[in-house]
Design a protein around this motif. Structure first.
Motif, PDB file in Angstrom:
ATOM      1  N   LEU B 373      -7.830   1.073  -0.288  1.00 21.09           N
ATOM      2  CA  LEU B 373      -7.061   1.792  -1.303  1.00 21.09           C
ATOM      3  C   LEU B 373      -7.970   2.562  -2.232  1.00 21.09           C
ATOM      4  O   LEU B 373      -7.709   3.703  -2.604  1.00 21.09           O
ATOM      5  CB  LEU B 373      -6.258   0.794  -2.127  1.00 21.09           C
ATOM      6  CG  LEU B 373      -4.829   0.577  -1.719  1.00 21.09           C
ATOM      7  CD1 LEU B 373      -4.210  -0.472  -2.571  1.00 21.09           C
ATOM      8  CD2 LEU B 373      -4.073   1.888  -1.878  1.00 21.09           C
ATOM      9  N   ARG B 374      -9.071   1.918  -2.619  1.00 24.21           N
ATOM     10  CA  ARG B 374      -9.986   2.561  -3.558  1.00 24.21           C
ATOM     11  C   ARG B 374     -10.590   3.808  -2.935  1.00 24.21           C
ATOM     12  O   ARG B 374     -10.675   4.861  -3.559  1.00 24.21           O
ATOM     13  CB  ARG B 374     -11.074   1.556  -3.943  1.00 24.21           C
ATOM     14  CG  ARG B 374     -12.271   2.176  -4.587  1.00 24.21           C
ATOM     15  CD  ARG B 374     -12.846   1.365  -5.685  1.00 24.21           C
ATOM     16  NE  ARG B 374     -13.469   0.135  -5.280  1.00 24.21           N
ATOM     17  CZ  ARG B 374     -14.071  -0.689  -6.137  1.00 24.21           C
ATOM     18  NH1 ARG B 374     -14.118  -0.404  -7.400  1.00 24.21           N
ATOM     19  NH2 ARG B 374     -14.633  -1.794  -5.724  1.00 24.21           N
ATOM     20  N   GLU B 375     -10.981   3.663  -1.667  1.00 18.96           N
ATOM     21  CA  GLU B 375     -11.594   4.798  -0.988  1.00 18.96           C
ATOM     22  C   GLU B 375     -10.572   5.919  -0.832  1.00 18.96           C
ATOM     23  O   GLU B 375     -10.862   7.089  -1.081  1.00 18.96           O
ATOM     24  CB  GLU B 375     -12.129   4.346   0.376  1.00 18.96           C
ATOM     25  CG  GLU B 375     -12.916   5.385   1.127  1.00 18.96           C
ATOM     26  CD  GLU B 375     -14.140   5.866   0.364  1.00 18.96           C
ATOM     27  OE1 GLU B 375     -14.525   5.199  -0.604  1.00 18.96           O
ATOM     28  OE2 GLU B 375     -14.684   6.915   0.722  1.00 18.96           O
ATOM     29  N   THR B 387       1.410   9.117  -4.307  1.00 19.43           N
ATOM     30  CA  THR B 387       1.936   8.364  -3.180  1.00 19.43           C
ATOM     31  C   THR B 387       1.070   7.156  -2.876  1.00 19.43           C
ATOM     32  O   THR B 387       1.560   6.051  -2.707  1.00 19.43           O
ATOM     33  CB  THR B 387       1.968   9.269  -1.922  1.00 19.43           C
ATOM     34  OG1 THR B 387       2.121  10.601  -2.364  1.00 19.43           O
ATOM     35  CG2 THR B 387       3.058   8.868  -0.999  1.00 19.43           C
ATOM     36  N   VAL B 388      -0.224   7.405  -2.797  1.00 17.13           N
ATOM     37  CA  VAL B 388      -1.113   6.327  -2.391  1.00 17.13           C
ATOM     38  C   VAL B 388      -1.084   5.197  -3.414  1.00 17.13           C
ATOM     39  O   VAL B 388      -1.013   4.026  -3.060  1.00 17.13           O
ATOM     40  CB  VAL B 388      -2.543   6.865  -2.195  1.00 17.13           C
ATOM     41  CG1 VAL B 388      -3.500   5.716  -2.015  1.00 17.13           C
ATOM     42  CG2 VAL B 388      -2.598   7.784  -1.005  1.00 17.13           C
ATOM     43  N   SER B 389      -1.094   5.549  -4.713  1.00 21.30           N
ATOM     44  CA  SER B 389      -1.144   4.467  -5.680  1.00 21.30           C
ATOM     45  C   SER B 389       0.158   3.669  -5.684  1.00 21.30           C
ATOM     46  O   SER B 389       0.137   2.449  -5.825  1.00 21.30           O
ATOM     47  CB  SER B 389      -1.476   4.994  -7.074  1.00 21.30           C
ATOM     48  OG  SER B 389      -0.783   6.167  -7.329  1.00 21.30           O
ATOM     49  N   ILE B 390       1.269   4.360  -5.506  1.00 22.47           N
ATOM     50  CA  ILE B 390       2.541   3.616  -5.488  1.00 22.47           C
ATOM     51  C   ILE B 390       2.626   2.724  -4.265  1.00 22.47           C
ATOM     52  O   ILE B 390       2.886   1.528  -4.361  1.00 22.47           O
ATOM     53  CB  ILE B 390       3.740   4.600  -5.513  1.00 22.47           C
ATOM     54  CG1 ILE B 390       3.822   5.244  -6.902  1.00 22.47           C
ATOM     55  CG2 ILE B 390       5.029   3.865  -5.204  1.00 22.47           C
ATOM     56  CD1 ILE B 390       4.784   6.375  -6.994  1.00 22.47           C
ATOM     57  N   VAL B 391       2.334   3.307  -3.099  1.00 20.66           N
ATOM     58  CA  VAL B 391       2.379   2.509  -1.878  1.00 20.66           C
ATOM     59  C   VAL B 391       1.391   1.355  -1.984  1.00 20.66           C
ATOM     60  O   VAL B 391       1.700   0.213  -1.658  1.00 20.66           O
ATOM     61  CB  VAL B 391       2.065   3.386  -0.648  1.00 20.66           C
ATOM     62  CG1 VAL B 391       1.860   2.519   0.571  1.00 20.66           C
ATOM     63  CG2 VAL B 391       3.179   4.373  -0.416  1.00 20.66           C
ATOM     64  N   GLY B 392       0.202   1.669  -2.489  1.00 17.13           N
ATOM     65  CA  GLY B 392      -0.821   0.641  -2.607  1.00 17.13           C
ATOM     66  C   GLY B 392      -0.374  -0.494  -3.499  1.00 17.13           C
ATOM     67  O   GLY B 392      -0.469  -1.665  -3.134  1.00 17.13           O
ATOM     68  N   VAL B 395       2.390  -2.403  -1.761  1.00 18.98           N
ATOM     69  CA  VAL B 395       1.940  -3.188  -0.616  1.00 18.98           C
ATOM     70  C   VAL B 395       1.133  -4.385  -1.089  1.00 18.98           C
ATOM     71  O   VAL B 395       1.376  -5.525  -0.719  1.00 18.98           O
ATOM     72  CB  VAL B 395       1.096  -2.315   0.341  1.00 18.98           C
ATOM     73  CG1 VAL B 395       0.382  -3.173   1.351  1.00 18.98           C
ATOM     74  CG2 VAL B 395       1.996  -1.313   1.038  1.00 18.98           C
ATOM     75  N   ILE B 396       0.172  -4.090  -1.955  1.00 20.14           N
ATOM     76  CA  ILE B 396      -0.699  -5.180  -2.398  1.00 20.14           C
ATOM     77  C   ILE B 396       0.050  -6.142  -3.287  1.00 20.14           C
ATOM     78  O   ILE B 396       0.076  -7.341  -3.071  1.00 20.14           O
ATOM     79  CB  ILE B 396      -1.908  -4.609  -3.168  1.00 20.14           C
ATOM     80  CG1 ILE B 396      -2.937  -4.093  -2.180  1.00 20.14           C
ATOM     81  CG2 ILE B 396      -2.544  -5.682  -4.018  1.00 20.14           C
ATOM     82  CD1 ILE B 396      -4.269  -3.873  -2.778  1.00 20.14           C
ATOM     83  N   GLY B 397       0.683  -5.567  -4.319  1.00 17.29           N
ATOM     84  CA  GLY B 397       1.180  -6.428  -5.372  1.00 17.29           C
ATOM     85  C   GLY B 397       2.411  -7.208  -4.999  1.00 17.29           C
ATOM     86  O   GLY B 397       2.558  -8.355  -5.370  1.00 17.29           O
ATOM     87  N   GLN B 398       3.303  -6.585  -4.273  1.00 22.14           N
ATOM     88  CA  GLN B 398       4.595  -7.239  -4.131  1.00 22.14           C
ATOM     89  C   GLN B 398       4.933  -7.621  -2.708  1.00 22.14           C
ATOM     90  O   GLN B 398       5.193  -8.786  -2.415  1.00 22.14           O
ATOM     91  CB  GLN B 398       5.680  -6.299  -4.675  1.00 22.14           C
ATOM     92  CG  GLN B 398       6.316  -6.861  -5.924  1.00 22.14           C
ATOM     93  CD  GLN B 398       7.365  -5.921  -6.439  1.00 22.14           C
ATOM     94  OE1 GLN B 398       7.148  -4.721  -6.530  1.00 22.14           O
ATOM     95  NE2 GLN B 398       8.502  -6.455  -6.771  1.00 22.14           N
TER      96      GLN B 398
END
Lengths: 407, 527
Positions: B373-375, B387-392, B395-398
């Protein structure tokens, strides 16, 4: 090339020798309490109480009881602990054991048989409470539900801690203290006792948590006095606080009469003080071959409640109350010590240890008969009470009431 | 010529820097000879630049002599060039005196920055640098004029090392601008910039900046030597240089400090370090640098010292957290359940119920997901950033937790670790923690806390063995220097800080005399 080979060998050795004692959290069950009863066929009957983690989950529905118990019979505790998977699915972890309930029948016969195993084993912390159960089987005690604390043993541990801090009624004896007292020649062990009030059958059901009243409740019930490893007898709850006065009691609440007049307890008027800070010094010495046990108690206090009409703005009132408090403490502590001397003849207070520190040579002479010396000793209790504060009110309305009546 | 140019040149000549532009062209098989005959020179240039569309040779007449102007049209401002040269040609057409090249310059280009080129390599060099070179028939030298400049980025706020209070300027790609940003802050004639050219193909200007009467001479020589030894095709950023001058390549820890903040560079230069400017890179290096440099931000000196000291403590703690937290989680939950408080253990255990992976696999999945995600977050185009931050986050958090693939507490561990790794003021320092973290997790999975400690011991041994230009990397902690402790873990008030770092062995170790403690004026007669 050689270096590379060596490096690979070291890394292989590193990886291959690892992981041997790793265990995932999903594969363990945490034991919180143990209860030891006399077995029907074998020597001991061990009940283990372990937590059901699914019940503590915040996300998934909290199903199932918070703890399960597992009962087995065998001749040694270690054997039983090792064999526990005869019925339990998970590997049991004993490092979080909080309370050890010992049936008084076992205690009367002596508990050396399994104390060593508990102290020797690495997983056991030696800071769990040892409690002697007076009524019912010890097995029942690890099953009693409580709506506030889901885990019976954790409830007992917390109860003991709060009781010690609030009223000074728990001697805070953990395994290591018990063993220290056991091997010391100048002291005999004590532990707290518990008694079960109510119906253990109903109390072990989850439904009992749904009612406001308790179907079954575990209460502290004074001290168990040991003569070495064997249970010698009991002291009452009041005595257990008096015992704690001699052991550097930190906090308590004290009720004593504010006047000498009035004969029966009903007629007397009482004043209640909170002790936030107290120090105790024990001295043991010989006066003409007569052992003297001296307890110096220095206590600070503040008034919580008064039933008498003395004017609390006057310093004389405080002095009088202090004197009464001192007298009350001296009498009650002295009474408990002499009761122990007469009834059990074992030094649970550690006067022998005080002598050991203060007059080593003398103690060496008498150490084998110290309990006899203790039983014939003279007891001197001196208390010094200083009442510092009187709460948010200086003059009680009782004072004004009585002033009005006099006019 | 500005004062800056004089200083610049003077020191360049004084040092007798061997790698000059002329030498660099020798390996390219370009002849060095400059002819007095204009035609020959023109042909030589035309052969060299034959297919380039932006190379121009314009024939003109100056002072009644045949001449030509050659330049790269894309490298200079054509309008300015036309103005200057046209004016000269016009005004000289009235006279028919024969002038030599120096007179031409004095007469017609008195205000222009210039340089004479007496050999052909210099001519090529100046053309490549965006100068307009005037060659006059029959002269032994050509005149290179600096015409109004190429396009470059304006000075902006720093993008990677932002602060709240303090100067908001940041370095840009142009080395002259960068040097001027430093000069503006340090008005000291001893502030010296030595330039050299590095890169076989790019011929990039690299400058070492230092203060002559502070910087330790041995360290400075070492810097010069290492830069001279750099043999590289192209230098596109200071990061290229960094790898050549490091004391040790095989280490996760950065051995040179880099920043885009001029104030921070000035601070380092004043302490007695050397700054390395690379043309084309907004990141300036300073050497020697020690571990503690990476925990200090220039803002520490602009905020009250109590606050700065607190923030420094936070940075050191965050470093440790970013390094060991995941491995501690693995070690405690799979090896040392007895070390956790009962309530915490039950709570973690309850969350792990039903998670199908062992703790170490679980944490590897999450850590790798986060690295991905960071990359992605760094590289993706701005337009799809959301998009990436929301999906990330989802995906990760929930989703992962709700699906029962990972436990809640693990998400907290990974998230806290990730945030902690961003605390270092210098971004590339967090790389070390990112890499070492994974090894630590493995150690924890194999040996528990024992493995973690084993690895940390190895890490400390490695740190102690590191040197940056001969200075121990752990200085002033190991070797311990009591005098320097006022500016390491805490920052004491500036007036207590009287000495420069002792581990740099500067020529003037004392910064200032007297305590200078601020106090109200003394009342006479006992107030």
């Amino acid at each position: 090339m050689k270096r590379k080979c060596l490096l690979i060998l070291v890394m292989v050795a590193f990886v291959l020798t690892g992981c041997w004692d790793s265990v995932e959290l999903n594969d363990i069950a945490i034991v919180t309490g143990m209860a030891i009863d006399p077995g029907e066929d074998k020597k001991y009957r061990l009940t283990l109480e372990y937590m059901n983690p699914a019940n503590f989950s915040k996300t998934s529905s909290q199903q199932g009881a918070p703890v399960s118990t597992m009962v087995q019979e065998g001749n040694s505790i270690a054997d039983l602990a090792g064999k526990v998977n005869v019925g339990a699915s998970r590997q049991l972890v004993f490092s979080h054991t909080r309370v050890l309930f010992i049936n008084e029948k076992i205690a009367e016969e002596g508990i050396l048989g399994f104390l060593d195993g508990l102290e020797r084993s690495a997983p056991f912390r030696n800071d769990f409470n040892i409690l002697i159960t007076k009524s019912h089987k010890a097995e029942d005690y690890v099953k009693i539900n409580n709506p506030l604390e889901k885990v019976p043993s954790l409830k007992l541990q917390k109860q003991a801690k709060s009781f010690a801090e609030g009223w000074g009624g728990d001697p805070k004896v953990v395994l290591s203290d018990f063993i220290d007292a056991l091997i010391s020649k100048g002291r005999n062990p004590v532990t707290n006792t518990v008694v079960l009030k109510g119906d253990p059958e109903k109390g072990s059901k989850q439904e009992s948590n749904m009612s406001n009243g308790r179907e079954a409740l575990i209460l502290f019930d004074g001290l168990a006095v040991f003569d070495n490893e064997k249970l010698a007898g009991y002291l009452s709850l009041d005595d257990s606080r008096n015992y704690m006065w001699t052991q550097d009691l930190k906090q308590t609440t004290l009720t004593f009469p504010c006047h000498d007049h009035g004969d029966s307890a009903k007629e007397k008027q009482y004043v209640n003080v909170r002790v936030p800070n107290s120090r105790t010094k024990m001295e043991t010495y010989y006066r003409n071959e007569q052992p003297v046990l001296k307890v110096n108690i220095y206590t600070e206090a503040q008034i919580i409640e008064t039933q008498c009409s003395d004017d609390l703005t006057k310093i004389d009132t405080f002095k009088k109350l202090e004197k009464n408090a001192e007298k009350y403490i001296e009498e009650s502590v002295g009474r408990t010590i002499s009761k122990t001397q007469k009834e059990y003849g074992v030094d649970i207070f550690g006067f022998g240890e005080a002598l050991y520190r203060q007059d080593y040579k003398k103690f060496k002479d008498v150490e084998d008969d110290w309990n006899k010396e203790f039983a014939r000793a003279e007891v001197v209790v001196s208390a010094k009470v200083q009442i510092r504060r009187a709460g948010t009110k200086s003059k009680s309305f009782l004072t004004e009431l009585s002033d009005g009546m006099e006019e | 010529m500005s004062l800056f140019d004089i200083l610049f040149k003077r020191h360049k000549n004084k040092q007798g820097n061997k790698k000059t532009e002329e030498e660099l062209f020798e390996q390219d098989e370009i002849s060095k000879q400059y002819f007095t005959n204009l035609k020959k020179n023109k042909n030589q240039l035309k052969n060299l630049f034959q297919d380039t569309f932006d190379f121009n040779i314009d024939s003109i007449k100056i002072a009644d002599q045949e001449a030509c102007v050659c330049y790269l049209g894309t490298m200079l401002d054509k309008d300015a060039l036309t103005n200057k040269v046209l004016n000269a040609a016009k005004s000289s057409s009235k006279q028919s005196l024969l002038m030599d090249i120096e007179e031409i310059r004095d007469t017609y280009f008195p205000t222009c920055a210039f340089e004479y080129a007496d050999n052909f390599h210099k001519v090529v060099w100046q053309v490549l640098n965006g100068y307009a070179v005037i060659m006059v028939d029959g002269q032994k030298k050509a005149l290179a004029l600096e015409i109004g400049n190429k396009e470059h980025r304006a000075i902006m706020e720093p993008s990677t090392q932002t602060i709240i209070r303090g100067p908001k300027e940041s370095f840009v790609e142009n080395i002259n601008t960068n040097i001027s940003l430093v000069r503006r802050r340090i008005k000291n004639p001893r502030l010296t910039f030595e330039s050299m050219i590095i890169g076989r193909d790019t011929k990039t200007t690299v400058a070492i900046g230092y203060i002559g009467n502070i910087m330790n001479e041995d360290i400075l020589n070492e810097v010069r030597n290492r830069l001279k030894k750099v043999d590289i095709g192209g230098v596109l950023d200071s990061g290229n240089i960094e790898e050549f001058i490091k004391d040790k390549s095989f280490t996760p820890f950065p051995l040179t400090f880099n920043t885009e903040r001029p104030d921070s560079i000035c601070g380092h230069i004043l302490e007695g370090k050397a700054a390395i400017f690379v043309d084309g890179s907004p990141f300036v290096l300073t050497v020697p640098s020690v571990l503690t440099d990476f925990f200090q931000s220039s803002e520490d000196y602009y905020q009250p010292f109590l606050m700065s000291s607190f923030i420094r403590a936070i940075r050191y703690i965050s470093f440790m957290v970013a390094l060991v937290l995941p491995s501690l989680y693995v070690a405690l939950s799979t090896f040392h359940q007895e070390l956790m408080p009962t309530q915490l253990l039950v709570s973690i255990q309850a969350q792990r119920e039903g998670v199908p992976f062992p703790a170490v696999i679980e944490i590897f999945i999450m850590e790798l997901t986060f690295e991905v995600l960071r990359e992605a977050g760094v590289r993706m185009p701005r337009a799809v950033g959301q998009t990436v931050s929301i999906v990330g986050a989802l995906v990760i958090g929930q989703a992962a937790v709700e699906a029962g693939l990972v436990s809640n507490v693990l998400v907290i561990v990974v998230a806290f670790t990730a945030i902690a790794s961003f605390v270092s003021p210098i971004y590339n320092f967090s790389i070390s923690t990112r890499l070492l973290r994974f090894i630590l997790i493995l150690c924890a999975a194999v040996y528990g806390l024992y493995g973690v400690l084993l690895f940390l011991i190895v890490m400390v041994i490695h740190l102690v063995s590191l040197r940056s230009f001969g200075v121990p990397y752990l200085a002033p902690i190991a070797p311990f220097k009591l005098e320097d402790q006022g500016d390491v873990f805490v920052r004491l008030p500036l007036w207590t800080n009287r000495t420069r770092p002792t581990y740099l062995y500067t020529k003037s170790p004392i910064k200032k005399e007297g305590s200078g403690k601020p106090s109200p004026p003394m009342q006479k007669g006992g107030g």
